[in-house]
Motif scaffolding. Sequence first.
Motif, PDB file in Angstrom:
ATOM      1  N   ALA A   1       1.707  -3.537   8.976  1.00  0.00           N
ATOM      2  CA  ALA A   1       2.873  -2.665   8.899  1.00  0.00           C
ATOM      3  C   ALA A   1       3.356  -2.470   7.465  1.00  0.00           C
ATOM      4  O   ALA A   1       4.273  -1.706   7.224  1.00  0.00           O
ATOM      5  CB  ALA A   1       4.004  -3.236   9.748  1.00  0.00           C
ATOM      6  N   ALA A   2       2.743  -3.148   6.511  1.00  0.00           N
ATOM      7  CA  ALA A   2       3.231  -3.105   5.131  1.00  0.00           C
ATOM      8  C   ALA A   2       2.084  -2.794   4.174  1.00  0.00           C
ATOM      9  O   ALA A   2       0.920  -2.776   4.549  1.00  0.00           O
ATOM     10  CB  ALA A   2       3.867  -4.443   4.769  1.00  0.00           C
ATOM     11  N   GLY A   3       2.463  -2.590   2.939  1.00  0.00           N
ATOM     12  CA  GLY A   3       1.465  -2.420   1.899  1.00  0.00           C
ATOM     13  C   GLY A   3       1.160  -0.975   1.579  1.00  0.00           C
ATOM     14  O   GLY A   3       1.594  -0.052   2.256  1.00  0.00           O
ATOM     15  N   SER A   4       0.408  -0.822   0.517  1.00  0.00           N
ATOM     16  CA  SER A   4      -0.021   0.484   0.037  1.00  0.00           C
ATOM     17  C   SER A   4      -1.528   0.490  -0.084  1.00  0.00           C
ATOM     18  O   SER A   4      -2.149  -0.567  -0.210  1.00  0.00           O
ATOM     19  CB  SER A   4       0.589   0.769  -1.343  1.00  0.00           C
ATOM     20  N   PRO A   5      -2.133   1.670  -0.072  1.00  0.00           N
ATOM     21  CA  PRO A   5      -3.582   1.725  -0.232  1.00  0.00           C
ATOM     22  C   PRO A   5      -4.003   1.192  -1.601  1.00  0.00           C
ATOM     23  O   PRO A   5      -3.477   1.613  -2.625  1.00  0.00           O
ATOM     24  CB  PRO A   5      -3.910   3.216  -0.114  1.00  0.00           C
ATOM     25  N   ALA A   6      -4.941   0.258  -1.596  1.00  0.00           N
ATOM     26  CA  ALA A   6      -5.514  -0.253  -2.847  1.00  0.00           C
ATOM     27  C   ALA A   6      -6.552   0.748  -3.341  1.00  0.00           C
ATOM     28  O   ALA A   6      -7.130   1.502  -2.548  1.00  0.00           O
ATOM     29  CB  ALA A   6      -6.160  -1.614  -2.606  1.00  0.00           C
ATOM     30  N   ALA A   7      -6.788   0.759  -4.635  1.00  0.00           N
ATOM     31  CA  ALA A   7      -7.738   1.714  -5.220  1.00  0.00           C
ATOM     32  C   ALA A   7      -9.115   1.621  -4.586  1.00  0.00           C
ATOM     33  O   ALA A   7      -9.831   2.614  -4.481  1.00  0.00           O
ATOM     34  CB  ALA A   7      -7.824   1.495  -6.730  1.00  0.00           C
ATOM     35  N   THR A   8      -9.495   0.421  -4.131  1.00  0.00           N
ATOM     36  CA  THR A   8     -10.827   0.235  -3.550  1.00  0.00           C
ATOM     37  C   THR A   8     -10.858   0.399  -2.033  1.00  0.00           C
ATOM     38  O   THR A   8     -11.934   0.341  -1.432  1.00  0.00           O
ATOM     39  CB  THR A   8     -11.373  -1.159  -3.914  1.00  0.00           C
ATOM     40  N   ASP A   9      -9.699   0.600  -1.393  1.00  0.00           N
ATOM     41  CA  ASP A   9      -9.686   0.895   0.032  1.00  0.00           C
ATOM     42  C   ASP A   9     -10.391   2.219   0.267  1.00  0.00           C
ATOM     43  O   ASP A   9     -10.528   3.049  -0.651  1.00  0.00           O
ATOM     44  CB  ASP A   9      -8.251   0.997   0.553  1.00  0.00           C
ATOM     45  N   LEU A  10     -10.813   2.435   1.498  1.00  0.00           N
ATOM     46  CA  LEU A  10     -11.484   3.691   1.844  1.00  0.00           C
ATOM     47  C   LEU A  10     -10.582   4.545   2.719  1.00  0.00           C
ATOM     48  O   LEU A  10      -9.835   4.022   3.560  1.00  0.00           O
ATOM     49  CB  LEU A  10     -12.791   3.420   2.586  1.00  0.00           C
ATOM     50  N   LEU A  11     -10.668   5.858   2.519  1.00  0.00           N
ATOM     51  CA  LEU A  11      -9.995   6.833   3.366  1.00  0.00           C
ATOM     52  C   LEU A  11     -11.075   7.723   3.966  1.00  0.00           C
ATOM     53  O   LEU A  11     -11.902   8.267   3.239  1.00  0.00           O
ATOM     54  CB  LEU A  11      -9.005   7.675   2.568  1.00  0.00           C
TER      55      LEU A  11
END
Length: 197
Positions: free
Chosen positions: A148-158
């Motif tokens: 429920a928290a956090g922001s997308p990290a640069a290495t996360d995938l979309l």
Amino acid sequence: MPLHVSAAPAPALRSVLAALGSPAVREAHTPALRSVQGPLSPELPLPVHVLDVRDQLVPPAGTPRTRLAGWRFLIRGGDRPVAAADTMLTPDGWAFSHFFEGPYLASTERALRQAEAMPSRYQPRLLSVPELYMLTLWLHGDTDADPAAGSPAATDLLVPLAPAPPGIAPHLPYRVADLLPVLTLRLVPPPLLESTA
């Protein structure tokens, strides 16, 4: 690698189960949901985060900001998903919002199957960009994080779900660091032309 699907808050799940057993199913604008013979079950709860566009125009230290908007459940009837159910946080806690169907349903299931076949382990979430009418499967690299928290990290995938905005390929995984600048450019209003008169 298997995805690490997080458990939804118990009140959110209870609100969907209650809705499935209520007249809301017959009143829903989801013909597929109304036509199912047999039991319906909520599965694959995904937290739905919304990209805060105002922050993307001048991102703080390049970190995208999101806010949790709700939890989405795929509703299975028999061997396939027939609809989805959204919940929302109210002053009294988690509550059922609505049932729906449409192209994002099959697209979400397809993207989840793609993610299951990836070599790395991810925590699946949904990331909505309402200003672009865009929804993505957000594959968060920290499987132990609070969903429920956090922001997308640069290495996360979309993984953009279909239909995606023109020029963005659906079902193609993008690193956040690669896709976010493209989205930001589309969100910035064009400069006003000065009059020469």
